[in-house]
Motif scaffolding. Structure first.
Motif, mmCIF file in Angstrom:
data_model
loop_
_atom_site.group_PDB
_atom_site.id
_atom_site.type_symbol
_atom_site.label_atom_id
_atom_site.label_comp_id
_atom_site.label_asym_id
_atom_site.label_seq_id
_atom_site.Cartn_x
_atom_site.Cartn_y
_atom_site.Cartn_z
ATOM 1 N N ILE A 177 0.855 -1.181 0.000
ATOM 2 C CA ILE A 177 0.000 0.000 0.000
ATOM 3 C C ILE A 177 0.892 1.232 0.000
ATOM 4 O O ILE A 177 1.562 1.524 0.989
ATOM 5 C CB ILE A 177 -0.945 -0.001 1.225
ATOM 6 N N ALA B 86 -2.359 4.611 -3.146
ATOM 7 C CA ALA B 86 -3.369 3.617 -2.771
ATOM 8 C C ALA B 86 -3.996 3.986 -1.435
ATOM 9 O O ALA B 86 -5.213 3.867 -1.259
ATOM 10 C CB ALA B 86 -2.752 2.227 -2.714
ATOM 11 N N ARG C 294 -6.583 6.649 -1.950
ATOM 12 C CA ARG C 294 -7.795 6.116 -2.583
ATOM 13 C C ARG C 294 -8.600 5.257 -1.601
ATOM 14 O O ARG C 294 -9.830 5.306 -1.600
ATOM 15 C CB ARG C 294 -7.426 5.323 -3.826
ATOM 16 N N ILE C 295 -7.909 4.483 -0.781
ATOM 17 C CA ILE C 295 -8.593 3.622 0.191
ATOM 18 C C ILE C 295 -9.336 4.469 1.223
ATOM 19 O O ILE C 295 -10.492 4.211 1.543
ATOM 20 C CB ILE C 295 -7.586 2.667 0.870
ATOM 21 N N ILE D 174 -12.702 -2.210 -2.041
ATOM 22 C CA ILE D 174 -11.346 -1.799 -2.446
ATOM 23 C C ILE D 174 -10.900 -2.609 -3.652
ATOM 24 O O ILE D 174 -10.318 -2.076 -4.600
ATOM 25 C CB ILE D 174 -10.355 -1.952 -1.272
ATOM 26 N N LEU E 122 -9.798 -0.639 -6.844
ATOM 27 C CA LEU E 122 -8.371 -0.587 -7.103
ATOM 28 C C LEU E 122 -7.869 -1.787 -7.902
ATOM 29 O O LEU E 122 -6.759 -1.765 -8.415
ATOM 30 C CB LEU E 122 -7.592 -0.504 -5.791
ATOM 31 N N TYR F 230 -6.596 -6.605 -0.760
ATOM 32 C CA TYR F 230 -5.796 -6.554 0.461
ATOM 33 C C TYR F 230 -6.537 -7.309 1.558
ATOM 34 O O TYR F 230 -7.762 -7.393 1.535
ATOM 35 C CB TYR F 230 -5.578 -5.108 0.911
ATOM 36 N N LEU G 271 -4.756 -3.892 5.826
ATOM 37 C CA LEU G 271 -5.382 -2.560 5.894
ATOM 38 C C LEU G 271 -5.327 -2.004 7.308
ATOM 39 O O LEU G 271 -5.044 -0.821 7.519
ATOM 40 C CB LEU G 271 -6.837 -2.642 5.412
ATOM 41 N N ILE H 99 -5.655 4.324 7.726
ATOM 42 C CA ILE H 99 -6.811 3.532 7.299
ATOM 43 C C ILE H 99 -7.620 3.107 8.516
ATOM 44 O O ILE H 99 -8.850 3.188 8.520
ATOM 45 C CB ILE H 99 -6.366 2.306 6.480
ATOM 46 N N TYR I 254 -11.434 4.090 9.141
ATOM 47 C CA TYR I 254 -12.437 3.031 9.283
ATOM 48 C C TYR I 254 -13.247 3.237 10.559
ATOM 49 O O TYR I 254 -14.481 3.200 10.541
ATOM 50 C CB TYR I 254 -11.748 1.664 9.295
#
Length: 153
Positions: free
Chosen positions: A9, A13, A16-17, A37, A41, A45, A50, A56, A60
């Motif tokens: 990652i 990335a 974007r995540i 994801i 993408l 993953y 993640l 992340i 989340y």
């Protein structure tokens, strides 16, 4: 067919995540998130991969918290056009604020990279730079200022 390991990652990335979570409006679980994801993408993953990234993980948890506070579809009411005006204005204002904060964040990141490079040139280690600040004894400061300006205790 042999399963290949997903690519690491990187910053792109990661951005974007986290962006996926920013727009998330449905029920959220790690499985659903991993699937989304992969759809966006093209890379799958694991939850563990993640969750290892602090940004992340925070995004989340923040999204989970936001969704838990949001009213469900049965609780949402229809808005009149009179009510929509101020909401749309607020939305535009928040979008503008978000854009401004992104620019400010980029400048701060650029400054950080400059500082990190200069610290590297001076031979400063990561451990040295992460040394916590000394605690401030506010009582000592008040007493010193009081005596300096002739205040009585």
């Amino acid at each position: 067919m042999v399963k290949r390991r997903a690519k690491n990652i990187d910053d792109c990335a990661l951005e974007r995540i986290v962006g996926v979570l920013d727009g998330w409006a449905a029920k959220l679980s790690w499985d659903l998130f991993v699937d989304e994801i992969e759809n966006r993408l093209g890379v799958r993953y694991t939850r563990q991969a993640l969750d290892k990234h602090a940004r992340i993980k925070m995004a989340y948890q923040s999204t989970k918290q936001r969704l838990s506070k949001a009213p469900g579809p049965e609780k949402q009411k229809k808005l009149s056009s009179q009510e929509l005006g101020p909401i749309m204005e607020r939305l535009e204002r928040l979008a503008a604020e978000n854009a401004r904060l992104k620019v400010e964040n980029e400048h701060i990141l650029e400054q950080f990279v400059t500082w990190a490079y200069n610290a590297y040139l001076k031979g400063l280690t990561k451990e040295y730079l992460n040394t916590p600040l000394p605690l401030v004894d506010r009582e000592l400061t008040k007493n010193a200022l009081g005596k300096k300006y002739g205040a009585q205790e």
